[in-house]
Design a protein around this motif. Sequence first.
Motif, mmCIF file in Angstrom:
data_model
loop_
_atom_site.group_PDB
_atom_site.id
_atom_site.type_symbol
_atom_site.label_atom_id
_atom_site.label_comp_id
_atom_site.label_asym_id
_atom_site.label_seq_id
_atom_site.Cartn_x
_atom_site.Cartn_y
_atom_site.Cartn_z
ATOM 1 N N ASP A 54 0.827 -1.208 0.000
ATOM 2 C CA ASP A 54 0.000 0.000 0.000
ATOM 3 C C ASP A 54 0.860 1.256 0.000
ATOM 4 O O ASP A 54 0.334 2.370 0.079
ATOM 5 N N VAL A 255 1.710 4.463 -11.777
ATOM 6 C CA VAL A 255 1.771 4.222 -10.334
ATOM 7 C C VAL A 255 3.191 3.793 -9.989
ATOM 8 O O VAL A 255 3.750 2.899 -10.627
ATOM 9 N N ILE A 275 -4.663 -2.519 -9.270
ATOM 10 C CA ILE A 275 -4.485 -1.317 -8.453
ATOM 11 C C ILE A 275 -5.833 -0.872 -7.926
ATOM 12 O O ILE A 275 -6.799 -0.746 -8.685
ATOM 13 N N GLU A 276 -5.882 -0.655 -6.626
ATOM 14 C CA GLU A 276 -7.050 -0.054 -5.990
ATOM 15 C C GLU A 276 -6.623 1.273 -5.368
ATOM 16 O O GLU A 276 -5.541 1.378 -4.795
ATOM 17 N N THR A 277 -7.488 2.254 -5.499
ATOM 18 C CA THR A 277 -7.174 3.586 -4.984
ATOM 19 C C THR A 277 -8.067 3.916 -3.799
ATOM 20 O O THR A 277 -9.183 3.402 -3.674
ATOM 21 N N LEU A 336 -7.603 9.859 -12.459
ATOM 22 C CA LEU A 336 -6.832 9.930 -11.222
ATOM 23 C C LEU A 336 -6.095 11.258 -11.161
ATOM 24 O O LEU A 336 -6.104 12.048 -12.095
ATOM 25 N N THR A 342 -2.562 4.435 -3.398
ATOM 26 C CA THR A 342 -3.104 3.237 -4.027
ATOM 27 C C THR A 342 -2.569 1.999 -3.311
ATOM 28 O O THR A 342 -1.602 2.068 -2.537
#
Length: 392
Positions: A54, A255, A275-277, A336, A342
């Motif tokens: 993270d 990223v 990828i999670e934001t 984004l 992220t």
Amino acid sequence: MSNDNNTNTASDTPIEGNNKRKKVLLGITALFVLAGIGWAGYYKLVLSKEEQTDNAYVGGNLVTLSSQVTGNVNEIRADETQMVQAGAPLITLDGIDADLALSQAQARLGNVVRQERERYTGVAQYDAVVEQRRLALATAQGNLARRAPLAADHTISGEDLAHAKQAVDDARAALTVAQRQADSMRAGVAGVLLASHPAVLSAKDDLVQAWLSVRRNAVIAPVSGYVAKRNVQLGSHVTPGTPLMSIVPLDQLWVDANFKESELRNIRVGQAATIETDLYGSKVVYHGKVQGMSAGTGSAFSLLPAQNATGNWIKVVQRVPVRIALDPQELAAHPLRIGLSTTVTVDTSHGEGATLDQPMVASTVYSTKALSQPVDEAVKMADNIIAQNLAH
């Protein structure tokens, strides 16, 4: 009899309670064992095939806009958070000085053409002088030839003969001077047309440069994006290289995932990543690929690198930035911003890729045509001035 029955019943109750307790404990133990087996299987099949962190943030290009000429700001046509298109004029400088410089360059080009035209004409003039001096020498030699026999029989005095010889010498010297002057004049113009003379070309280049300075009073957006930072104010005196504002093209984001050094063992270029934001949460999952890994840790490239050759040394786990390329279509659907947090998960099940990126290919990574100028217009203007001053 009743006492015996009571005794047996009392003795059976603890036994049954112990049996139930054993069953419960066995059941709990079995659940823990099954949970451990399930966790081991999940780790073996899933978790061991991926690396997650993270400590990852959205990065992108921060295009700094600056002026190519010196001037005072007259107009500001875009402010922070506004979207601008490539090629749009964002800042306008006072153009009086540039306009005057262009007029002076036009006059200087015309003057140079006329001066060189005079030099070209002077070559013919000096050739005529040489021919005149040659005729004068021939005349003096003829006079000397006629007087020499007369001097032999004393028809004329020796002084007249000496004057004739002196006239020949003077005519010969004058011819030599005229020839040298003609050669000197011819050396400056020989072998080149007037329009292609170095002095004319230099003045022509000065005119093109002055024309460019006029055009560059309008500061153009090199890329399409959003104005993220404006430093310039109305009336400010700017010089070439002064940062005026920044533009962020939000279609050119990536990223940077900072993995621990112990987590890089199985990461390869080209591996898939999700990828999670924090902005969208788990509802939006981006899909990308490992583009490459940094050549050093973050601390190695920091402003003040760590000095480990000291007495009080504490080992700190280092992190290496891993660049994750995003899917442009997903990025367009869910925009984004630079710096967003992220969570990156890299699928390491396929480990046949390279740990380092491939050598640079002969292709352009980023390019823009917004800053190109129609220089042909300035060249045509200069050619017209040359043609006008060459006309008889």
